[in-house]
Write a protein that holds these residues in place. Structure first.
Motif, PDB file in Angstrom:
ATOM      1  N   VAL A 174       7.572  15.316 -10.453  1.00  0.00           N
ATOM      2  CA  VAL A 174       7.516  14.889  -9.049  1.00  0.00           C
ATOM      3  C   VAL A 174       8.014  13.450  -8.939  1.00  0.00           C
ATOM      4  CG1 VAL A 174       5.626  16.422  -8.373  1.00  0.00           C
ATOM      5  CG2 VAL A 174       5.101  14.217  -9.416  1.00  0.00           C
ATOM      6  N   PRO A 175       8.345  12.998  -7.718  1.00  0.00           N
ATOM      7  CA  PRO A 175       8.764  11.593  -7.574  1.00  0.00           C
ATOM      8  C   PRO A 175       7.673  10.612  -8.004  1.00  0.00           C
ATOM      9  CG  PRO A 175       9.340  12.857  -5.625  1.00  0.00           C
ATOM     10  CD  PRO A 175       8.472  13.741  -6.454  1.00  0.00           C
ATOM     11  N   LYS A 176       6.415  10.916  -7.661  1.00  0.00           N
ATOM     12  CA  LYS A 176       5.302  10.067  -8.063  1.00  0.00           C
ATOM     13  C   LYS A 176       4.016  10.862  -7.961  1.00  0.00           C
ATOM     14  CE  LYS A 176       4.780   8.044  -3.441  1.00  0.00           C
ATOM     15  NZ  LYS A 176       4.712   6.780  -2.658  1.00  0.00           N
ATOM     16  N   TYR A 177       2.979  10.364  -8.648  1.00  0.00           N
ATOM     17  CA  TYR A 177       1.679  11.016  -8.593  1.00  0.00           C
ATOM     18  C   TYR A 177       0.603   9.964  -8.785  1.00  0.00           C
ATOM     19  CZ  TYR A 177       2.146  10.808 -13.713  1.00  0.00           C
ATOM     20  OH  TYR A 177       2.335  10.384 -14.993  1.00  0.00           O
ATOM     21  N   THR A 178      -0.619  10.295  -8.406  1.00  0.00           N
ATOM     22  CA  THR A 178      -1.732   9.359  -8.490  1.00  0.00           C
ATOM     23  C   THR A 178      -2.490   9.541  -9.804  1.00  0.00           C
ATOM     24  OG1 THR A 178      -3.292  10.894  -7.453  1.00  0.00           O
ATOM     25  CG2 THR A 178      -2.002   9.476  -5.976  1.00  0.00           C
ATOM     26  N   SER A 179      -3.306   8.540 -10.114  1.00  0.00           N
ATOM     27  CA  SER A 179      -4.143   8.640 -11.313  1.00  0.00           C
ATOM     28  C   SER A 179      -5.165   9.766 -11.166  1.00  0.00           C
ATOM     29  CB  SER A 179      -4.850   7.306 -11.571  1.00  0.00           C
ATOM     30  OG  SER A 179      -5.648   6.941 -10.446  1.00  0.00           O
ATOM     31  N   ASP A 180      -5.602  10.032  -9.934  1.00  0.00           N
ATOM     32  CA  ASP A 180      -6.535  11.132  -9.714  1.00  0.00           C
ATOM     33  C   ASP A 180      -5.897  12.478 -10.071  1.00  0.00           C
ATOM     34  OD1 ASP A 180      -8.522   9.428  -8.840  1.00  0.00           O
ATOM     35  OD2 ASP A 180      -8.002   9.632  -6.718  1.00  0.00           O
ATOM     36  N   LEU A 181      -4.616  12.617  -9.755  1.00  0.00           N
ATOM     37  CA  LEU A 181      -3.946  13.876 -10.097  1.00  0.00           C
ATOM     38  C   LEU A 181      -3.805  14.002 -11.619  1.00  0.00           C
ATOM     39  CD1 LEU A 181      -2.705  16.278  -8.524  1.00  0.00           C
ATOM     40  CD2 LEU A 181      -0.471  15.257  -8.946  1.00  0.00           C
ATOM     41  N   ALA A 182      -3.519  12.904 -12.290  1.00  0.00           N
ATOM     42  CA  ALA A 182      -3.440  12.936 -13.753  1.00  0.00           C
ATOM     43  C   ALA A 182      -4.793  13.309 -14.350  1.00  0.00           C
ATOM     44  CB  ALA A 182      -2.980  11.582 -14.278  1.00  0.00           C
ATOM     45  N   ARG A 183      -5.883  12.783 -13.757  1.00  0.00           N
ATOM     46  CA  ARG A 183      -7.214  13.129 -14.233  1.00  0.00           C
ATOM     47  C   ARG A 183      -7.505  14.612 -14.001  1.00  0.00           C
ATOM     48  NH1 ARG A 183     -10.891  13.251 -17.850  1.00  0.00           N
ATOM     49  NH2 ARG A 183     -13.044  13.306 -17.076  1.00  0.00           N
ATOM     50  N   MET A 184      -7.025  15.161 -12.890  1.00  0.00           N
ATOM     51  CA  MET A 184      -7.213  16.582 -12.612  1.00  0.00           C
ATOM     52  C   MET A 184      -6.526  17.429 -13.682  1.00  0.00           C
ATOM     53  SD  MET A 184      -6.123  18.693  -9.193  1.00  0.00           S
ATOM     54  CE  MET A 184      -6.205  20.486  -9.151  1.00  0.00           C
ATOM     55  N   ALA A 185      -5.321  17.032 -14.092  1.00  0.00           N
ATOM     56  CA  ALA A 185      -4.624  17.764 -15.153  1.00  0.00           C
ATOM     57  C   ALA A 185      -5.425  17.728 -16.450  1.00  0.00           C
ATOM     58  CB  ALA A 185      -3.234  17.180 -15.356  1.00  0.00           C
TER      59      ALA A 185
END
Length: 412
Positions: A367-378
């Protein structure tokens, strides 16, 4: 203009009661009439100062009406300016484009009152001691009275003393309710829905028209382009500079642009040469997929890289699947910021392959960008969730979902 005696003046109006009743039937809604008066107030703002406008509602003298008060602290009018302003199609004063047609006050008062309810206008030129008061409905001869202060309903208090111009208008409830769509609840649309498809046209600081789609573009059959969910993502603006009065004109009641103006027709002809894309985001993501497949094959030409792999009985298509000697990598490519749903799409692809007896080794969201929360979800999906077993009952490998940006993958 005649002087009746010291405190009264007579103004001849080039309008008949029948004409005024006709103006009231021009399909001008309550909020459009209010904005017409606000436009006059903005045009009357003193040089170097911002326009201050007060809008208030109070109970009317009859049960089926409201009393609307619109006040501003602009330049106001003297007697000759007031006489000019009350004429139908009066010559606009100054160069402000908001004074475009000379119908504004007539249109607003006719529409807001339904043509026959009372109204009063108070105004004073800058530095004058008192106010000039004229009240309607319109008649061929209007009387202007000199008064000390505007008479306002006791329920309303102005934020500042000594306004320049004040309108007190008796509005039938049926007209006031037009602000909610003829009695229906007010509707709020998020961008990305059929009512917002198309472009807003902004002329200087003023929006002239909104959501223009079928007015500009035509479909393959030559008919005006119909609104469809395919165009939900087509939302934009046409930004025009502040232009002289008369160029790219509006309707006399300023509720829309003038479709018969050759200038608008020429502009629309130019815009029509660039038709809107159906599903533009999907087109962008399809291009991303093609570029990513080419990049993967350039590095590992022996791999099997495809965008045609499907899973689940629904035939859900995986964006890109890269199969090599010891790997099977799922890719999901998005043109917009990473969202939780995108991770669940990867999980869905992974689970579908496992249930078909195909073991993925990795899944990557690009994706163009993502948040740290999304990385934590992964991370939580990888660590806490268990994928389904293979068709023979054997456990499958744990999830291995990762995130990457377009820039990291040279797709920016």
């Amino acid at each position: 203009m005649n002087e009746l005696h010291k405190n009264f003046h007579s103004i001849q109006i080039n309008i008949t009661p029948h004409t005024f009743a006709g103006l009231a039937k021009q399909n001008m809604a309550f909020h459009q009439g209010v904005m017409e008066l606000c436009g006059n107030a903005i045009a009357a703002a003193l040089p170097g100062e911002k326009a201050l406008i007060f809008i208030g509602l109070a109970p009317g003298s009859a049960k089926d009406e409201l009393l609307l008060v619109v006040a501003d602290w602009g330049s106001g009018m003297d007697l000759s300016q007031l006489e000019n302003a009350l004429q139908l199609g009066s010559l606009p004063t100054g160069s402000n484009r908001l004074n475009e047609h000379g119908f504004g006050i007539n249109n607003a008062l006719a529409s807001l009152t339904g043509g026959d309810r009372p109204w009063a206008l108070y105004t004073r030129a800058r530095g004058a001691a008192g106010y000039l008061k004229v009240q309607g409905p319109f008649t061929p001869q209007m009387t202007v009275e000199e008064v000390d202060t505007p008479a306002l309903p006791q329920e309303l208090t102005l934020p500042r003393d000594h306004p320049g111009t004040v309108y007190c208008i008796h509005v039938p409830l049926a007209i006031a309710q037009s602000v909610q769509g003829l009695g229906a609840k007010a509707k709020y649309y998020y961008q990305g829905n059929q009512p917002t498809q198309g472009v807003n046209i902004r002329l200087g600081k003023r929006v002239i028209a909104t959501a223009q789609l079928s007015e500009i573009w035509r479909g393959p059959n030559g008919m005006p382009l119909a609104r469809h969910n395919n165009y939900n993502e087509f939302v934009g603006e046409v930004l025009l500079p502040e232009l002289p009065r008369g160029v790219l004109s509006t309707l006399n009641n300023k509720t829309n642009l003038n479709p018969n103006d050759p200038d608008w027709q020429n502009l629309f002809s130019l815009l029509a040469q660039v038709p809107p894309l159906a599903h533009p985001k999907a087109c962008t993501e399809k291009a991303l997929q093609s570029r990513w497949i080419s990049a993967l094959l350039a590095v590992n030409p022996q791999d099997r890289v495809t965008d045609e792999m499907t899973v689940w009985p629904t035939g859900t298509r995986i964006d890109v699947l890269d199969e090599g000697a010891d790997k099977r990598v799922i890719y999901e490519l998005k043109a917009t910021k990473g969202e939780p749903l995108h991770l669940y799409q990867l999980k869905m692809y992974w689970d579908g392959l496992v249930l078909d007896g195909v073991q993925p080794t990795e899944a990557v969201l690009i994706v163009p960008k993502y948040t740290s929360d999304l990385a934590r979800m992964a991370e939580l999906i990888n660590d806490r969730l268990t994928p389904p077993a293979l068709p023979d009952g054997a456990p499958s490998l744990p999830y291995h979902i990762k995130l990457a940006t377009h820039e990291e993958k040279c797709l920016a």
